[in-house]
Motif scaffolding. Structure first.
Motif, PDB file in Angstrom:
ATOM      1  N   ALA A  35       0.814  -1.206   0.000  1.00 34.89           N
ATOM      2  CA  ALA A  35       0.000   0.000   0.000  1.00 34.89           C
ATOM      3  C   ALA A  35       0.849   1.258   0.000  1.00 34.89           C
ATOM      4  CB  ALA A  35      -0.915  -0.001   1.224  1.00 34.89           C
ATOM      5  N   TRP A  36       0.233   2.322  -0.434  1.00 33.91           N
ATOM      6  CA  TRP A  36       0.798   3.667  -0.325  1.00 33.91           C
ATOM      7  C   TRP A  36       0.008   4.433   0.729  1.00 33.91           C
ATOM      8  CZ3 TRP A  36       5.258   5.101  -2.504  1.00 33.91           C
ATOM      9  CH2 TRP A  36       5.716   4.386  -3.617  1.00 33.91           C
ATOM     10  N   PHE A  37       0.754   5.050   1.629  1.00 36.92           N
ATOM     11  CA  PHE A  37       0.182   5.953   2.613  1.00 36.92           C
ATOM     12  C   PHE A  37       0.822   7.322   2.407  1.00 36.92           C
ATOM     13  CE2 PHE A  37      -2.089   3.358   5.833  1.00 36.92           C
ATOM     14  CZ  PHE A  37      -1.811   2.100   5.357  1.00 36.92           C
ATOM     15  N   ARG A  38       0.199   8.340   2.984  1.00 36.52           N
ATOM     16  CA  ARG A  38       0.824   9.664   2.947  1.00 36.52           C
ATOM     17  C   ARG A  38       0.549  10.383   4.260  1.00 36.52           C
ATOM     18  NH1 ARG A  38      -3.018  12.756  -1.548  1.00 36.52           N
ATOM     19  NH2 ARG A  38      -4.899  12.925  -0.253  1.00 36.52           N
ATOM     20  N   GLN A  39       1.439  11.298   4.555  1.00 37.59           N
ATOM     21  CA  GLN A  39       1.286  12.078   5.781  1.00 37.59           C
ATOM     22  C   GLN A  39       1.698  13.513   5.512  1.00 37.59           C
ATOM     23  OE1 GLN A  39       3.305  10.500   9.244  1.00 37.59           O
ATOM     24  NE2 GLN A  39       1.964  11.638  10.603  1.00 37.59           N
ATOM     25  N   ALA A  40       0.745  14.416   5.663  1.00 38.81           N
ATOM     26  CA  ALA A  40       0.997  15.844   5.528  1.00 38.81           C
ATOM     27  C   ALA A  40       1.365  16.400   6.905  1.00 38.81           C
ATOM     28  CB  ALA A  40      -0.227  16.535   4.976  1.00 38.81           C
ATOM     29  N   PRO A  41       2.082  17.509   6.951  1.00 39.04           N
ATOM     30  CA  PRO A  41       2.468  18.095   8.245  1.00 39.04           C
ATOM     31  C   PRO A  41       1.261  18.349   9.126  1.00 39.04           C
ATOM     32  CG  PRO A  41       3.656  19.160   6.470  1.00 39.04           C
ATOM     33  CD  PRO A  41       2.654  18.261   5.820  1.00 39.04           C
ATOM     34  N   GLY A  42       1.337  17.884  10.361  1.00 33.02           N
ATOM     35  CA  GLY A  42       0.263  18.106  11.312  1.00 33.02           C
ATOM     36  C   GLY A  42      -0.951  17.229  11.138  1.00 33.02           C
ATOM     37  N   GLU A  44      -2.662  13.099  10.355  1.00 35.38           N
ATOM     38  CA  GLU A  44      -2.455  11.671  10.530  1.00 35.38           C
ATOM     39  C   GLU A  44      -2.029  11.040   9.199  1.00 35.38           C
ATOM     40  OE1 GLU A  44      -2.980  11.467  14.438  1.00 35.38           O
ATOM     41  OE2 GLU A  44      -2.911   9.602  13.288  1.00 35.38           O
ATOM     42  N   ARG A  45      -1.288   9.944   9.318  1.00 36.57           N
ATOM     43  CA  ARG A  45      -0.933   9.191   8.106  1.00 36.57           C
ATOM     44  C   ARG A  45      -2.186   8.509   7.591  1.00 36.57           C
ATOM     45  NH1 ARG A  45       4.578   5.764   8.153  1.00 36.57           N
ATOM     46  NH2 ARG A  45       5.174   7.794   9.008  1.00 36.57           N
ATOM     47  N   GLU A  46      -2.428   8.632   6.296  1.00 37.43           N
ATOM     48  CA  GLU A  46      -3.651   8.078   5.712  1.00 37.43           C
ATOM     49  C   GLU A  46      -3.321   7.174   4.535  1.00 37.43           C
ATOM     50  OE1 GLU A  46      -6.160  11.124   4.113  1.00 37.43           O
ATOM     51  OE2 GLU A  46      -4.613  11.922   2.786  1.00 37.43           O
ATOM     52  N   GLY A  47      -4.158   6.168   4.351  1.00 37.39           N
ATOM     53  CA  GLY A  47      -3.989   5.273   3.218  1.00 37.39           C
ATOM     54  C   GLY A  47      -4.437   5.932   1.929  1.00 37.39           C
ATOM     55  N   VAL A  48      -3.708   5.661   0.868  1.00 44.98           N
ATOM     56  CA  VAL A  48      -3.992   6.253  -0.438  1.00 44.98           C
ATOM     57  C   VAL A  48      -4.451   5.195  -1.426  1.00 44.98           C
ATOM     58  CG1 VAL A  48      -2.981   7.486  -2.388  1.00 44.98           C
ATOM     59  CG2 VAL A  48      -2.328   8.097  -0.048  1.00 44.98           C
ATOM     60  N   VAL A 104      -5.936  -3.206   4.350  1.00 42.94           N
ATOM     61  CA  VAL A 104      -6.716  -2.366   5.252  1.00 42.94           C
ATOM     62  C   VAL A 104      -6.037  -1.007   5.323  1.00 42.94           C
ATOM     63  CG1 VAL A 104      -7.587  -4.302   6.587  1.00 42.94           C
ATOM     64  CG2 VAL A 104      -5.433  -3.228   7.250  1.00 42.94           C
ATOM     65  N   TRP A 105      -6.753  -0.013   5.794  1.00 44.76           N
ATOM     66  CA  TRP A 105      -6.177   1.320   5.898  1.00 44.76           C
ATOM     67  C   TRP A 105      -5.508   1.577   7.251  1.00 44.76           C
ATOM     68  CZ3 TRP A 105      -5.379   2.337   1.312  1.00 44.76           C
ATOM     69  CH2 TRP A 105      -6.335   2.421   0.305  1.00 44.76           C
ATOM     70  N   ALA A 106      -5.707   0.668   8.179  1.00 41.21           N
ATOM     71  CA  ALA A 106      -5.091   0.845   9.493  1.00 41.21           C
ATOM     72  C   ALA A 106      -3.598   0.579   9.402  1.00 41.21           C
ATOM     73  CB  ALA A 106      -5.733  -0.097  10.500  1.00 41.21           C
TER      74      ALA A 106
END
Length: 123
Positions: A35-42, A44-48, A104-106
């Motif tokens: 999976a690919w996840f991403r996290q922007a400043p400030g 939560e890390r989210e699934g993409v 899963v996205w978790a």
């Protein structure tokens, strides 16, 4: 031990495209999810986007129709083609894997993570 190395991040203007890659080594799972996840400043890390060993794909609503996940078994590489990029896509993008063919996205369900690659989209 699985090692994941992402590449392909960079800076692009809104509307542009990028392709991320994730090279996997030590990957011996018969059944898996990547999976690919991403996290922007400030934030939560989210699934993409995610793909499993049966070829099933799942894509987050926020990027559906713009991002495509794929994998090349021969090269042990996962890809994320990103098009029509928006400033809100700006984030660190991470590749992750788990030893089950159930995506899963978790994020706690993933065994291995790459170091991340930065994507910056300017307006």
């Amino acid at each position: 031990q699985v090692q994941l190395v992402e590449n392909g991040g960079g800076s692009v203007e809104a509307g542009g495209s990028l392709r991320l890659s994730c090279a996997a080594s030590g990957f011996t799972y018969t059944y898996w999810c990547m999976a690919w996840f991403r996290q922007a400043p400030g934030k939560e890390r989210e699934g993409v986007a995610a793909i499993d060993s049966h070829g099933r794909v799942d894509v987050a609503d926020s990027v559906k129709g713009r991002f495509t996940i794929s994998q090349d078994n021969a090269k042990n590489t996962l890809y994320l083609q990103m098009s029509s990029l928006k400033p809100e896509d700006t984030a660190m993008y991470y590749c992750a894997s788990r030893d089950m063919a159930l995506c899963v996205w978790a994020r706690g369900h993933y065994n291995s993570w790459g170091q991340g690659t930065q994507v910056t989209v300017s307006s």
